[in-house]
Design an enzyme around this catalytic site. Structure first.
Site, PDB file in Angstrom:
ATOM      1  N   ASP A  14      11.981 -13.531 -42.165  1.00 19.20           N
ATOM      2  CA  ASP A  14      11.097 -13.313 -41.201  1.00 19.20           C
ATOM      3  C   ASP A  14      11.866 -12.604 -40.103  1.00 19.20           C
ATOM      4  OD1 ASP A  14       9.014 -14.252 -39.107  1.00 19.20           O
ATOM      5  OD2 ASP A  14      10.796 -15.224 -38.091  1.00 19.20           O
ATOM      6  N   ILE A  15      10.910 -12.045 -39.285  1.00 20.16           N
ATOM      7  CA  ILE A  15      11.306 -11.020 -38.186  1.00 20.16           C
ATOM      8  C   ILE A  15      11.658 -11.744 -36.821  1.00 20.16           C
ATOM      9  CG2 ILE A  15      10.792  -8.844 -37.028  1.00 20.16           C
ATOM     10  CD1 ILE A  15       9.506  -7.944 -39.567  1.00 20.16           C
ATOM     11  N   ASP A  16      10.226 -11.849 -35.962  1.00 24.52           N
ATOM     12  CA  ASP A  16      10.391 -12.463 -34.597  1.00 24.52           C
ATOM     13  C   ASP A  16      10.996 -13.818 -34.732  1.00 24.52           C
ATOM     14  OD1 ASP A  16       8.627 -10.336 -33.059  1.00 24.52           O
ATOM     15  OD2 ASP A  16       7.783 -10.246 -34.954  1.00 24.52           O
ATOM     16  N   ASP A 191      11.876 -19.191 -38.580  1.00 22.86           N
ATOM     17  CA  ASP A 191      11.854 -19.966 -37.384  1.00 22.86           C
ATOM     18  C   ASP A 191      11.039 -20.784 -37.109  1.00 22.86           C
ATOM     19  OD1 ASP A 191      10.704 -17.342 -36.629  1.00 22.86           O
ATOM     20  OD2 ASP A 191      10.884 -18.472 -34.510  1.00 22.86           O
TER      21      ASP A 191
HETATM   22 MG   LIG Z   1       9.469 -15.866 -36.557  1.00 22.16          MG
END
Ligand SMILES: [Mg+2]
Length: 242
Positions: A14-16, A191
């Site tokens: 995942d990125i953000d 997250d």
């Molecule tokens: Mg995220």
């Protein structure tokens, strides 16, 4: 304990909030130059078995990480790009849904509408007081959402609309069937609530996972911050993957 990364690992990230610190708006996130170098190195070491898994559109992902363009899942699975660059996209959301989201963004100051065509995101980090109004608007239109088979999701300071059945988990299953991911040991990190769809399917894929900020069911390790994730990836890339 953090599961090891080997030459047989497929890394899904995942990125953000996982690789990048969250910012006031999605456009304000920063990609540290060092992270970019580390990801490119890992991608080479894994022979391309590194993929982003994001709610962002592929366009937005590519803008952030240019010139790096690995395999990627965008719009929570609405867009899937294989290592050969070919993109599978689902149909755009109906205009009736778009109008509701655009209307809210227009009338409530501070709201940001992110139109990913096959998904819509209303960001309210700049207007947290709008949440009750947004929640009741979602309830008011629940019938339409159901009729259009649209699923409403609540993430970190964001409300998203996307087609039912489209999620990060089913997208990871699809990408994991393609080369060079096929047959590799999956390692996923996320997250936010939409990442739970991946954690749910990890056991059936024989995959493992880590979460950031809080412990998710099935996560074998919890990093406190995206910075800690970046440091770990740096150490992995530095040590070389075998
Ligand atoms: Mg995220």
């Amino acid at each position: 304990m953090m599961p090891p990364v080997s030459g047989n690992t497929a890394l899904f990230l995942d990125i953000d909030g996982t690789l990048l610190d969250l910012a006031r708006t999605p456009d304000q996130v920063k990609v540290p130059g060092e992270l970019l170098r580390v990801l490119e190195k890992l991608d080479q070491q894994l022979h391309g078995a590194l993929a982003f898994v994001s709610g962002r559109s592929l366009e937005s992902i590519d803008r952030l990480f240019a010139p790096f363009r690995p395999a990627a899942i965008g719009a929570h699975g609405g867009e899937i790009r294989g290592i050969n660059g070919e993109i599978a996209r689902i149909a755009p959301l109906p205009d009736s849904i778009r109008e509701i989201f655009a209307g809210l963004a227009e009338h409530i100051p501070g709201l940001l509408l992110e139109d990913k065509r096959c998904a819509l995101a209303l960001h309210y980090r700049l207007a947290p007081e709008a949440l009750p109004v947004l929640t009741s608007a979602m309830e008011r239109h629940a019938r339409l959402f159901a009729d259009e088979k649209v699923h409403i999701l609540h993430g970190k300071a964001v409300i998203e609309a996307r087609p039912r059945g489209i999620d990060k988990g089913s997208a990871v299953v699809k990408l994991a069937r393609q080369k060079p991911f096929k047959g590799r040991a999956i390692l996923f990190g996320g997250d936010d609530t939409t990442d739970l769809d991946v954690f749910r399917i990890l056991p059936q894929l024989g995959g493992r996972g880590f979460s950031v900020g809080k412990r998710f069911p099935g996560a074998e390790h919890v990093f406190e911050t995206p910075r800690a994730v970046r440091q770990w990836l740096g150490r992995v890339a530095e040590g070389g993957v075998r």
